[in-house]
Structures are given as structure tokens and as C-alpha cells.
Design a protein around this motif. Structure first.
Motif, mmCIF file in Angstrom:
data_model
loop_
_atom_site.group_PDB
_atom_site.id
_atom_site.type_symbol
_atom_site.label_atom_id
_atom_site.label_comp_id
_atom_site.label_asym_id
_atom_site.label_seq_id
_atom_site.Cartn_x
_atom_site.Cartn_y
_atom_site.Cartn_z
ATOM 1 N N ALA A 54 0.838 -1.208 0.000
ATOM 2 C CA ALA A 54 0.000 0.000 0.000
ATOM 3 C C ALA A 54 0.867 1.251 0.000
ATOM 4 O O ALA A 54 0.571 2.218 -0.706
ATOM 5 N N ARG A 55 1.950 1.246 0.785
ATOM 6 C CA ARG A 55 2.869 2.395 0.800
ATOM 7 C C ARG A 55 3.450 2.641 -0.587
ATOM 8 O O ARG A 55 3.505 3.774 -1.061
ATOM 9 N N GLY A 56 3.868 1.574 -1.245
ATOM 10 C CA GLY A 56 4.402 1.697 -2.600
ATOM 11 C C GLY A 56 3.354 2.195 -3.576
ATOM 12 O O GLY A 56 3.649 3.015 -4.453
ATOM 13 N N ALA A 57 2.133 1.723 -3.427
ATOM 14 C CA ALA A 57 1.046 2.149 -4.314
ATOM 15 C C ALA A 57 0.729 3.622 -4.118
ATOM 16 O O ALA A 57 0.474 4.344 -5.092
ATOM 17 N N ILE A 58 0.754 4.085 -2.882
ATOM 18 C CA ILE A 58 0.522 5.508 -2.621
ATOM 19 C C ILE A 58 1.629 6.340 -3.252
ATOM 20 O O ILE A 58 1.365 7.353 -3.907
ATOM 21 N N ALA A 59 2.865 5.888 -3.087
ATOM 22 C CA ALA A 59 4.003 6.622 -3.648
ATOM 23 C C ALA A 59 3.934 6.714 -5.165
ATOM 24 O O ALA A 59 4.312 7.732 -5.757
ATOM 25 N N SER A 60 3.426 5.664 -5.804
ATOM 26 C CA SER A 60 3.363 5.659 -7.269
ATOM 27 C C SER A 60 2.028 6.178 -7.804
ATOM 28 O O SER A 60 1.823 6.242 -9.011
ATOM 29 N N GLY A 61 1.101 6.497 -6.910
ATOM 30 C CA GLY A 61 -0.199 7.016 -7.340
ATOM 31 C C GLY A 61 -1.143 5.958 -7.873
ATOM 32 O O GLY A 61 -2.119 6.275 -8.550
ATOM 33 N N ASN A 62 -0.895 4.700 -7.544
ATOM 34 C CA ASN A 62 -1.734 3.599 -8.016
ATOM 35 C C ASN A 62 -2.889 3.383 -7.019
ATOM 36 O O ASN A 62 -2.765 2.636 -6.048
ATOM 37 N N VAL A 63 -3.992 4.048 -7.264
ATOM 38 C CA VAL A 63 -5.132 4.031 -6.342
ATOM 39 C C VAL A 63 -5.737 2.629 -6.238
ATOM 40 O O VAL A 63 -6.089 2.177 -5.143
ATOM 41 N N GLU A 64 -5.868 1.946 -7.353
ATOM 42 C CA GLU A 64 -6.474 0.607 -7.326
ATOM 43 C C GLU A 64 -5.652 -0.358 -6.469
ATOM 44 O O GLU A 64 -6.204 -1.070 -5.627
ATOM 45 N N LEU A 65 -4.343 -0.364 -6.657
ATOM 46 C CA LEU A 65 -3.479 -1.245 -5.873
ATOM 47 C C LEU A 65 -3.502 -0.853 -4.398
ATOM 48 O O LEU A 65 -3.528 -1.714 -3.525
ATOM 49 N N LYS A 66 -3.512 0.451 -4.111
ATOM 50 C CA LYS A 66 -3.594 0.924 -2.723
ATOM 51 C C LYS A 66 -4.847 0.372 -2.059
ATOM 52 O O LYS A 66 -4.789 -0.174 -0.953
ATOM 53 N N CYS A 67 -5.984 0.506 -2.729
ATOM 54 C CA CYS A 67 -7.254 0.033 -2.165
ATOM 55 C C CYS A 67 -7.242 -1.477 -1.953
ATOM 56 O O CYS A 67 -7.709 -1.965 -0.912
ATOM 57 N N ARG A 68 -6.713 -2.220 -2.913
ATOM 58 C CA ARG A 68 -6.642 -3.679 -2.774
ATOM 59 C C ARG A 68 -5.737 -4.073 -1.615
ATOM 60 O O ARG A 68 -6.084 -4.945 -0.811
ATOM 61 N N ALA A 69 -4.569 -3.442 -1.523
ATOM 62 C CA ALA A 69 -3.604 -3.797 -0.482
ATOM 63 C C ALA A 69 -4.147 -3.454 0.908
ATOM 64 O O ALA A 69 -4.035 -4.252 1.846
ATOM 65 N N ILE A 70 -4.734 -2.274 1.055
ATOM 66 C CA ILE A 70 -5.267 -1.888 2.361
ATOM 67 C C ILE A 70 -6.485 -2.737 2.702
ATOM 68 O O ILE A 70 -6.662 -3.144 3.859
ATOM 69 N N GLY A 71 -7.302 -3.063 1.725
ATOM 70 C CA GLY A 71 -8.433 -3.971 1.968
ATOM 71 C C GLY A 71 -7.955 -5.322 2.464
ATOM 72 O O GLY A 71 -8.540 -5.901 3.392
ATOM 73 N N ARG A 72 -6.884 -5.815 1.873
ATOM 74 C CA ARG A 72 -6.300 -7.086 2.316
ATOM 75 C C ARG A 72 -5.786 -6.963 3.746
ATOM 76 O O ARG A 72 -6.014 -7.852 4.582
ATOM 77 N N ALA A 73 -5.114 -5.855 4.054
ATOM 78 C CA ALA A 73 -4.596 -5.637 5.404
ATOM 79 C C ALA A 73 -5.732 -5.604 6.427
ATOM 80 O O ALA A 73 -5.636 -6.228 7.496
ATOM 81 N N VAL A 74 -6.813 -4.905 6.105
ATOM 82 C CA VAL A 74 -7.962 -4.830 7.017
ATOM 83 C C VAL A 74 -8.552 -6.219 7.245
ATOM 84 O O VAL A 74 -8.876 -6.593 8.376
ATOM 85 N N ARG A 75 -8.680 -7.001 6.175
ATOM 86 C CA ARG A 75 -9.238 -8.360 6.315
ATOM 87 C C ARG A 75 -8.339 -9.230 7.184
ATOM 88 O O ARG A 75 -8.822 -10.029 7.998
ATOM 89 N N ILE A 76 -7.025 -9.101 7.029
ATOM 90 C CA ILE A 76 -6.101 -9.892 7.847
ATOM 91 C C ILE A 76 -6.277 -9.553 9.320
ATOM 92 O O ILE A 76 -6.352 -10.440 10.177
ATOM 93 N N VAL A 77 -6.366 -8.261 9.625
ATOM 94 C CA VAL A 77 -6.522 -7.855 11.028
ATOM 95 C C VAL A 77 -7.886 -8.275 11.562
ATOM 96 O O VAL A 77 -7.982 -8.890 12.630
ATOM 97 N N ASP A 78 -8.934 -7.978 10.810
ATOM 98 C CA ASP A 78 -10.294 -8.207 11.300
ATOM 99 C C ASP A 78 -10.666 -9.687 11.300
ATOM 100 O O ASP A 78 -11.119 -10.224 12.315
ATOM 101 N N GLU A 79 -10.484 -10.348 10.173
ATOM 102 C CA GLU A 79 -10.939 -11.731 10.033
ATOM 103 C C GLU A 79 -9.913 -12.747 10.509
ATOM 104 O O GLU A 79 -10.260 -13.898 10.767
ATOM 105 N N GLY A 80 -8.657 -12.322 10.628
ATOM 106 C CA GLY A 80 -7.607 -13.238 11.057
ATOM 107 C C GLY A 80 -7.209 -13.015 12.499
ATOM 108 O O GLY A 80 -7.557 -13.789 13.385
ATOM 109 N N LEU A 81 -6.524 -11.914 12.732
ATOM 110 C CA LEU A 81 -5.965 -11.663 14.064
ATOM 111 C C LEU A 81 -7.042 -11.379 15.112
ATOM 112 O O LEU A 81 -7.050 -11.990 16.180
#
Length: 144
Positions: A54-81
Motif C-alpha cells: 500500500a505504501r508503494g502504491a501511494i508513492a506511485s499514485g496507483n489508487v487501485e493497488l492501494k485500495c486492494r492492499a489496504i483492503g487485504r490488510a484490514v481483512r487480515i486484522v479483522d478476520e484473522g488476528l
């Protein structure tokens, strides 16, 4: 597209499919063979990877990748941890971790809404010590 490229396109597609299948099979095998302790380590590692992506996606301006990566991170925290916590048996430690994971989810959401690298860094600073502590108990957890 020229005729040679067209000829090799099915091979590239097949190789990509085979590679993806191999990766999925490896992940599935790793999950099936992993101890509960190792599964949590895998969740922490996946979270750290998603936040870095997500950090890399923000730096490169890739909004779609940022959203996918952060969505994955949220799912890992919420549904996993967070969902793995036993709030009835875990006492105040489990409740504190649940609150901490809630905070991380909140900051990840802010990072997504505002493309906020500082919010991602805040999450990393919160999660990294937990990951390190979890790794430190590996010998005790594996001997049970």
C-alpha cells in the motif's frame, strides 16, 4: 500484435496459470502443515506485506493497488488476528488486543481514504512489536 507474439501468447498464459496454481498449492500446503503459532506469524507477515504494498502504491499514485492492499490488510486484522481472540477466556490481554486491532483497522481505513502514508507507518509501529513478541515465543509454542 504480430504472428510470432500471437503464437506464444497461449504459452505465456499457460505459464502464468501454472505459476499461480503452484503458488496457491504451496500456500494451501503451508497452511495445512502450519501450527496455530505459525498461522499467526503468517498473518502478521501478510499484514506487513500488504501495508508495504500500500505504501508503494501511494508513492506511485496507483489508487487501485492501494485500495486492494489496504483492503487485504484490514481483512487480515479483522478476520484473522482479531477474530482469533478468545475474549471470554483471554481476559484483559485479549480485550486489549481486540482494542488495538480495532485501532489498526481504523488507521488503515484512514490511510485508504486519505492516501496517508503516516497512518500506514503508525500501523507498522503498532504491529511490528506484536509480531516480534510472537516470534520470540516460538520455541515455547512449538514445544506444546
Amino acid at each position: 500484435m504480430n504472428a510470432i507474439a500471437t503464437f506464444f501468447e497461449p504459452a505465456r498464459t499457460h505459464n502464468a496459470m501454472a505459476s499461480n496454481f503452484y503458488r496457491q498449492t504451496g500456500v494451501q500446503t503451508g497452511l495445512e502443515a502450519a501450527s496455530p503459532h505459525r498461522l499467526v506469524v503468517m498473518l502478521f507477515d501478510g499484514l506487513m506485506e500488504a501495508m508495504a504494498q500500500a505504501r508503494g502504491a501511494i508513492a506511485s499514485g496507483n489508487v487501485e493497488l492501494k485500495c486492494r492492499a489496504i483492503g487485504r490488510a484490514v481483512r487480515i486484522v479483522d478476520e484473522g488476528l482479531k477474530s482469533a481472540l478468545d475474549l471470554q477466556q483471554g481476559g484483559s490481554l485479549a480485550a486489549d488486543l481486540s482494542d488495538l486491532y480495532g485501532y489498526v483497522i481504523h488507521r488503515l481505513t484512514e490511510a485508504n481514504l486519505h492516501s496517508d502514508v503516516d497512518a500506514l507507518e503508525d500501523c507498522r509501529k503498532v504491529i511490528e512489536p506484536l509480531r516480534e513478541a510472537w516470534l520470540a515465543i516460538a520455541p515455547q509454542a512449538d514445544s506444546r
